[in-house]
Write an enzyme that holds these catalytic residues in place. Sequence first.
Site, PDB file in Angstrom:
ATOM      1  N   GLU A  48       0.831  -1.195   0.000  1.00 26.10           N
ATOM      2  CA  GLU A  48       0.000   0.000   0.000  1.00 26.10           C
ATOM      3  C   GLU A  48       0.872   1.254   0.000  1.00 26.10           C
ATOM      4  O   GLU A  48       1.915   1.304   0.663  1.00 26.10           O
ATOM      5  CB  GLU A  48      -0.881  -0.028   1.262  1.00 26.10           C
ATOM      6  CG  GLU A  48      -1.794   1.165   1.437  1.00 26.10           C
ATOM      7  CD  GLU A  48      -2.532   1.111   2.772  1.00 26.10           C
ATOM      8  OE1 GLU A  48      -3.630   1.678   2.853  1.00 26.10           O
ATOM      9  OE2 GLU A  48      -2.012   0.505   3.732  1.00 26.10           O
ATOM     10  N   LYS A 133      -8.683   3.838  -2.482  1.00 23.14           N
ATOM     11  CA  LYS A 133      -9.199   3.285  -1.227  1.00 23.14           C
ATOM     12  C   LYS A 133     -10.486   3.997  -0.832  1.00 23.14           C
ATOM     13  O   LYS A 133     -10.552   5.224  -0.782  1.00 23.14           O
ATOM     14  CB  LYS A 133      -8.145   3.450  -0.136  1.00 23.14           C
ATOM     15  CG  LYS A 133      -8.458   2.710   1.168  1.00 23.14           C
ATOM     16  CD  LYS A 133      -7.263   2.811   2.116  1.00 23.14           C
ATOM     17  CE  LYS A 133      -7.488   2.012   3.383  1.00 23.14           C
ATOM     18  NZ  LYS A 133      -6.304   2.074   4.284  1.00 23.14           N
ATOM     19  N   CYS A 167      -5.275  -2.523   2.201  1.00 27.08           N
ATOM     20  CA  CYS A 167      -5.198  -2.608   3.661  1.00 27.08           C
ATOM     21  C   CYS A 167      -6.554  -2.900   4.307  1.00 27.08           C
ATOM     22  O   CYS A 167      -7.196  -3.907   4.007  1.00 27.08           O
ATOM     23  CB  CYS A 167      -4.584  -1.330   4.212  1.00 27.08           C
ATOM     24  SG  CYS A 167      -3.863  -1.498   5.861  1.00 27.08           S
TER      25      CYS A 167
END
Length: 346
Positions: A48, A133, A167
């Site tokens: 990430e 994200k 994540c």
Amino acid sequence: MLREFPVFTAAAVQAAPVYLDAAATAEKAARLIGEAAAKGARLVVFPEVFVPGYPYWNWITDPVTGSAWFEKLVRASVFLPGPEIETVAAAAAEHGVYVVIGVNERSPVSLGALYNTLVFLGPDGTMLGRHRKLVPTWAEKLTWTGGDGASLRVYDTEIGPLGGLACGENTNTLARFTLLAQGELVHAASYISLPVAPPDYDMAEAIRLRGQSHSFEGKVFTVVATSTISEEIIAAMEGVRPDARALLERKSSAWSGIIGPDGREVVPGLVDEEGIVTAEIDLARCIQPRQMHDITGHYNRFDIFRLEVNRTPHAAVSPRDPSTPGEGQAAGTAPAGPIVTEGDAP
């Protein structure tokens, strides 16, 4: 539509960036792509926000102190497209591999908006797409804005249907189901090492468990790549907080590996240290487990459950042209199936 069941080698990279130096980190990624390709990899997954690093200050200091570091991160972050991702794409093309890599993406219209973005690159160096994200986790909200549903997509590739999440959103059941319902068989899960978690929280084990959950539930392969904490990062954060070393050196904070559709590691994963984990992926192994549990097929009740996904891209302004035909028309009746999508981007 999958007609063949490829067998290939995947690689999970566990490494630290050249902190807050996007160009140097991109060069490091290019070298690591070469190392993974030398091991036979056709898919290379990076952590990430690998380019140019993670905002650890959000977890160890107050927002006012961290604001100066936010500016540093903005200045060091990348545009898509841009020269940094072109460096990585050139390496993907040179070695003929698919690459998934996390970046801090700058907004082209807002100085204060950063996205935590996964970039998907093809073996010819083209950008297949990007995923922003959806929800930054807790302290991360001081840095990143949220993405939208436009990027919840699975890419049809020569190595099979490929998707990915960043994540903590790998714990978002609906986001994961959205990818599975599009036929995902290879899942890229990118993480960062976070030693500053509560003392009784085993971060490495938590990362592994999340990957196992997705693989076992969806009967897919998951490639997990997690960053590490370098001496360079610790030294930088000691300028923010004198006891940063004690917070950031804690062990069992990073895990990278490859998990099969039975929820087990294909090969032993890597904890904390930098390295590359490689393993063979045989997509035919996804068939038999689904005879028992296929949550995107026979082991579900789409007459009872219905998931709608809004894929309309978010924008600061949406100009309306009164002459545009069909504007404002209602959508038709959605067909029965695993997911219903609205506002698909072209």
